[in-house]
Design a protein around this motif. Structure first.
Motif, PDB file in Angstrom:
ATOM      1  N   ASP A 134       0.888  -1.406  -0.221  1.00  0.00           N
ATOM      2  CA  ASP A 134      -0.256  -0.047   0.546  1.00  0.00           C
ATOM      3  C   ASP A 134       0.827   1.238  -0.379  1.00  0.00           C
ATOM      4  O   ASP A 134       1.241   1.928   1.098  1.00  0.00           O
ATOM      5  N   ILE A 135       1.279   1.643  -1.319  1.00  0.00           N
ATOM      6  CA  ILE A 135       2.090   2.690  -1.345  1.00  0.00           C
ATOM      7  C   ILE A 135       1.504   4.128  -1.109  1.00  0.00           C
ATOM      8  O   ILE A 135       2.031   4.610  -0.439  1.00  0.00           O
ATOM      9  N   ARG A 136       0.193   4.458  -1.416  1.00  0.00           N
ATOM     10  CA  ARG A 136      -0.780   5.126  -0.868  1.00  0.00           C
ATOM     11  C   ARG A 136      -0.706   5.728   0.424  1.00  0.00           C
ATOM     12  O   ARG A 136      -0.305   6.721   0.928  1.00  0.00           O
ATOM     13  N   ALA A 137      -0.900   4.697   0.922  1.00  0.00           N
ATOM     14  CA  ALA A 137      -0.614   4.821   2.858  1.00  0.00           C
ATOM     15  C   ALA A 137       0.374   5.464   3.075  1.00  0.00           C
ATOM     16  O   ALA A 137       0.598   6.369   3.811  1.00  0.00           O
ATOM     17  N   THR A 138       1.779   4.619   3.072  1.00  0.00           N
ATOM     18  CA  THR A 138       3.052   5.068   3.374  1.00  0.00           C
ATOM     19  C   THR A 138       3.293   6.600   2.563  1.00  0.00           C
ATOM     20  O   THR A 138       3.637   7.184   3.806  1.00  0.00           O
ATOM     21  N   VAL A 139       3.452   6.936   1.665  1.00  0.00           N
ATOM     22  CA  VAL A 139       2.662   8.118   1.314  1.00  0.00           C
ATOM     23  C   VAL A 139       2.097   9.513   1.852  1.00  0.00           C
ATOM     24  O   VAL A 139       2.619   9.935   2.193  1.00  0.00           O
ATOM     25  N   ALA A 140       1.096   9.214   1.812  1.00  0.00           N
ATOM     26  CA  ALA A 140       0.022  10.151   2.803  1.00  0.00           C
ATOM     27  C   ALA A 140       0.329  10.607   4.425  1.00  0.00           C
ATOM     28  O   ALA A 140       0.891  11.071   5.339  1.00  0.00           O
TER      29      ALA A 140
END
Length: 453
Positions: A134-140
């Motif tokens: 889950d790249i999106r969660a880490t980025v956020a």
């Protein structure tokens, strides 16, 4: 967390094709109507360039954008100079099985601490696409922690057979960084979207600035702040249409920055038309035409052109205007953005052979053997292939083709190539062909098949 809109591939969004060999008239006809052209595949591919490589090359031109490639170390390999700081998560087997969100977060923290970029971007790889990290969660999470923009570049290396899809993924990330806040519209600012550097580009910029425009170059040598200024500009001029048209479209759609649909300014006529349009946009009287040199050094010569599609079509027109004959166009892909130029050229030379395929050297070898052009002008890989076969060749840089001096540049390139005939013959004698006679005797489109649905 709301679901992100799907990032469409070039095949879906623009009916792009990466595999074709046939006449210009037949290809133009396929893009003439609303129906999508036939889907083609290769039953064998010598190499498969991917969207990650193109996105990485595009984003790495922003000097203060930190880049993290989320995948094994080899995914971050690149063969071009870059300004941006780069790190790779260097995933191993354990990471791919147990998840690598913590590895990504630690890599982002370390890159931020050492390089202090204005923003960070994470590029996906096939490994994390398969294990569904889950790249999106880490980025956020890291964006809040670090107090600066951190964006996800949605590359995965296998979803599209057209590497230009990587430009769309990079554009999606760049537009997230382009938020100007409350900054007002700057009606004297023109975005110049290019990945090039050359004296010819500098000369073109000087001509544009003489009309009263201030030029904001992106992404080559730019910064995140320059990207934010781009959202306040009056208009965007695209000099690399095959990769940067999506950025101009996004700036227009999201921030109201006018996208100029001008032709690539290769040669005096195209440059004059562009300058007149920019002058009219600025409310000025049309400038005098650029000085044109009547070079006839191409007359009587049959040339193969190997360049990105927008450039190849523009150069092909200029070659024939200068008395030369285009014997072959070799381009990485073709899509609907090329339909008008393709149709115009097909009316002029309907039987011209067009080869669509990137890094398929065995196809290029077969074509050069059959067509036997006087010289090859274009990309370094095709030029190297030509020299190994004893065909005179010279590298043509798109950056050097800008402006009224393109005619002389092409004439000089051809002269250099033909003067190197002896070098080409020696290279052919010294180089062992990686392809057998049986392989080369096949039709060059042997492995190009229409997809069965």
């Amino acid at each position: 967390m709301a679901r992100l809109p799907r990032l469409e591939t070039r095949e879906v969004r623009l009916d792009a094709t990466h595999a074709y060999l046939g006449s210009a008239a037949a290809l133009a006809k396929e893009y003439a109507g609303d129906e999508p052209p036939p889907r083609r595949i290769r039953t064998f591919s010598e190499a498969a360039p991917d969207d990650l490589g193109l996105a990485l090359g595009l984003l790495s031109r922003l000097s203060d954008l930190g880049l993290v490639v989320h995948g094994p170390a080899g995914c971050a390999a690149r063969n071009h100079p870059a300004l941006a700081p780069l790190a790779v998560t260097d995933l191993d087997e354990r990471d791919t099985v147990l998840g690598s969100g913590d590895v990504l977060a630690d890599t982002l923290r370390k890159l931020d601490a050492t390089a202090r970029p204005a923003a960070l971007a994470v590029l996906g790889s096939p490994v994390v696409a398969i294990n569904s990290d889950d790249i999106r969660a880490t980025v956020a999470e890291l964006s809040l922690e670090l107090g600066k923009p951190v964006v996800w570049v949605r590359t995965d290396c296998f979803r599209s057979a057209v590497p230009a899809t990587g430009a769309d993924a990079a554009t999606d990330a760049l537009l997230q960084l382009a938020d100007p806040g409350d900054a007002p519209r700057d009606f004297g600012l023109l975005n110049l979207l290019t990945t090039q550097r050359s004296v010819e580009l500098d000369a073109l910029v000087a001509r544009i600035e003489a009309l009263g425009w201030r030029v904001n170059r992106l992404p080559e040598g730019a910064s995140v702040a320059g990207l934010q200024r781009a959202a306040t500009a009056a208009a965007s001029l695209v000099l690399d249409p095959d990769t940067l048209d999506p950025l101009a479209e996004g700036l227009e759609r999201r921030f109201g920055v006018l996208r100029l649909g001008s032709a690539v300014p290769v040669g005096a006529a195209a440059t004059t038309a562009l300058l007149r349009r920019l002058a009219a946009l600025a409310g000025l009287q049309a400038p005098a035409p650029p000085l044109a040199q009547d070079e006839r050094g191409l007359a009587g010569h049959r040339l193969a052109i190997a360049l990105p599609p927008a450039w190849a079509l523009a150069v092909a027109d200029l070659v024939e205007d200068l008395g030369g004959e285009v014997a072959l166009l070799s381009v990485p892909h073709v899509d609907r953005t090329h339909a008008a130029a393709l149709y115009a050229f097909a009316e002029r030379r309907p039987a011209l052979q067009i080869h669509v395929g990137e890094a398929q050297r065995f196809e290029t070898a077969g074509l050069l053997r059959r067509i036997a052009p006087d010289a090859v002008l274009g990309s370094p890989d095709v030029v190297a292939q030509a020299l190994r076969q004893g065909v005179p060749a010279a590298v043509a840089s798109p950056a050097r083709l800008l402006g009224a001096g393109a005619a002389k540049y092409l004439s000089d390139l051809l002269t250099d190539a033909l003067e190197g005939r002896a070098l080409a013959r020696r290279a052919a004698r010294a180089a062992d062909s990686p392809y057998s006679e049986a392989w080369l005797n096949r039709s060059p489109d042997w492995h190009i098949k229409q997809e069965v649905r």
